[in-house]
Scaffold this active site. Structure first.
Site, mmCIF file in Angstrom:
data_model
loop_
_atom_site.group_PDB
_atom_site.id
_atom_site.type_symbol
_atom_site.label_atom_id
_atom_site.label_comp_id
_atom_site.label_asym_id
_atom_site.label_seq_id
_atom_site.Cartn_x
_atom_site.Cartn_y
_atom_site.Cartn_z
ATOM 1 C CG HIS A 196 -2.098 0.866 1.125
ATOM 2 N ND1 HIS A 196 -2.016 2.232 1.158
ATOM 3 C CD2 HIS A 196 -3.401 0.579 0.957
ATOM 4 C CE1 HIS A 196 -3.230 2.747 1.028
ATOM 5 N NE2 HIS A 196 -4.098 1.765 0.896
ATOM 6 N N GLY A 207 3.413 22.442 10.973
ATOM 7 C CA GLY A 207 4.689 21.776 11.221
ATOM 8 C C GLY A 207 5.778 22.219 10.257
ATOM 9 C CG HIS A 223 9.318 12.737 12.178
ATOM 10 N ND1 HIS A 223 9.939 11.532 12.391
ATOM 11 C CD2 HIS A 223 9.126 13.285 13.407
ATOM 12 C CE1 HIS A 223 10.100 11.345 13.689
ATOM 13 N NE2 HIS A 223 9.616 12.408 14.325
ATOM 14 N N PRO A 224 12.271 12.408 10.191
ATOM 15 C CG PRO A 224 13.911 12.369 11.831
ATOM 16 C CD PRO A 224 12.804 13.202 11.298
ATOM 17 C CB THR A 225 11.603 7.632 12.112
ATOM 18 O OG1 THR A 225 11.022 8.489 13.115
ATOM 19 C CG2 THR A 225 13.090 7.472 12.375
ATOM 20 C CB ALA A 226 7.020 9.782 11.956
ATOM 21 N N GLY A 227 7.945 10.544 8.646
ATOM 22 C CA GLY A 227 7.494 11.143 7.388
ATOM 23 C C GLY A 227 6.537 12.294 7.560
#
Lengths: 298, 298
Positions: free
Chosen positions: B82, B163, B168-172
């Site tokens: 997905h 924002g 975000h480096p891990t959460a996009g």
């Protein structure tokens, strides 16, 4: 509310708003009980309350309200168009959610026992709670009304199920029982000919060889110049709404008459209509668990 | 619950049951919030939660769950069929009862602002909450996915609504907004010919000149040797379910094809089906206030 029973008690007071307020009060602002509607009719001199609740708090609220009615209403001076045999005429309990008919019957019998004990009132169990088939029908029990009830309940076959075999001097007698939800459903016809509406009604109703859980009669809608098959669906879970509708259509064909519309009077459980939608859309593998509101109410 | 909003957040974790449990936890046993469903798909590597609640407690529960997902999910190592652009991919708010679309939009913007502040996550407002028409469509926002989002949000037209303009480096990134309830509704055809299903789908859907709130495509049901018009009803209050059904029937006629049935996938608001029953029965003067469950939930 996780488990829901509906109760539609009928009280013999349709004129004195002060008394009506007192009778309805036990259903207000009570945890686990919700007063959905109450309406009084001056001609009928009668009050019909619609309330839902969890079995326990509903039982207490109904018992309280019956106590108030027994205290306030004197049938000796009561006059109205609607037949009645007591201050509290009839108290049906209807299983709505997570409650079986057996549980509704048990609740009705608990209430019947308490009513007899607390208020010294003779109680007839009726409908699904009846102690014999000839006691299922409210009209059969009520025949003779308040005025004739004193003699009637002395006959062995009309001994009450609970309480003394003597009518309460002011509050008479009461019928308490469990039944399925009723749906009042009318189908309007393109003809002004009442005889046609009568004929169709006779064919679709149970006693005429029609649908098992269907009562019907022809009615004239003079204002609109049309007629109507006025139907009481007494168990929509077995005789679906759409079945009555389609059967009226089929019978109307013989007279060259068509359906111009239909109407639901009062409240209807969502399942009766969702089942109808499911039929017309030909839904496969549909479950009431897919209905958002059913899930929210779980 | 007197006022009800639904939320269907999609999280990018469909395999680790421990993490899934932690993400879902804020929706459990919380006053004013009810977890209706959650399902994870391993191939999609995605978790879809369906929750309803009063606006205030729902907002807090959603904010908490987003915090857990941001902490637990690293998109750098995420693989699945997905498309996704963040640990929390999309968070739609849907007005259900006694809540207007305007209030759902306001709630989505509150949550968006908080998410940016608490978790330093770039947020796009989408659907009814979008700040410009080209941002309404989730697919347009998500294009490029997590991997491409770093570059994309530096472009002025893809600056986030809340924002930092930096993924975000891990959460996009995440899309948050308000929309109407979706009804996934499929109509099954008597033909195995996929082209016919495609043709009908094209004609009934909005982009093909069909119904405004209707998306559709043809699908093959190989097991049954038939095909299906697979429909997303994006606003059943304006494009009724029965209208799509009847339009498929009308278009199918051209091919000598008939409808063999239909199906609703997942949850459906009762009003969508009650409106359908009302159409087929030709109900006059019907109101949702006559539905027992609507009254109980008031």
């Amino acid at each position: 509310m996780n488990r829901i029973i509906e109760c539609v008690p009928n009280f013999s007071e349709g004129r004195d708003l002060q008394k009506i307020d007192e009778i309805v009060a036990p259903f207000r602002a009570r945890q686990g009980v919700k007063l959905l509607d109450y309406s009084n009719d001056e001609d009928h001199n009668r009050l019909v309350v619609t309330v839902v609740g969890e079995p326990e708090p509903l039982r207490e609220a109904v018992l309280e309200a019956i106590g108030v009615a027994v205290r306030l209403i004197d049938l000796n001076t009561h006059k109205g168009q609607h037949p009645r045999m007591g201050a509290v005429d009839v108290v049906p309990f209807i299983p709505i959610k997570n409650v079986t008919m057996e549980e509704a019957i048990a609740l009705s019998k608990e209430v019947a026992g308490e009513v007899a004990k607390r208020y010294n009132l003779p109680v007839f169990l009726y409908e699904k709670s009846a102690s014999a088939p000839y006691r299922e029908n409210l009209a059969a029990i009520r025949k003779g009304e308040f005025e004739g009830m004193g003699e009637k309940i002395k006959q062995p076959e009309w001994h009450p199920d609970f309480g003394p075999a003597e009518k309460h001097p002011t509050a008479g007698t009461v019928a308490i029982g469990a039944r399925m939800p009723l749906v009042a459903y009318n189908v309007n016809l393109s003809t002004p000919n009442l005889e046609i509406a009568h004929d169709i009604a006779k064919k679709i109703r149970f006693i005429g060889g029609g649908l098992r859980y269907c009562k019907a009669m022809g009615v004239e809608l003079k204002d609109r110049g049309i007629t109507q098959v006025s139907i009481n669906m007494t168990d929509f879970t077995h005789t679906a709404l759409y079945r009555a509708f389609e059967l009226v259509r089929i019978e109307a064909r013989r007279y060259g008459v068509s359906i111009v519309g239909s109407e639901i009077i009062g409240l209807v459980p969502m399942e009766a209509l969702i089942d109808t939608a499911s039929y017309y859309l030909g839904l496969e593998n549909f479950s009431m668990q897919q209905v958002l509101e059913a899930r929210i109410m779980e």
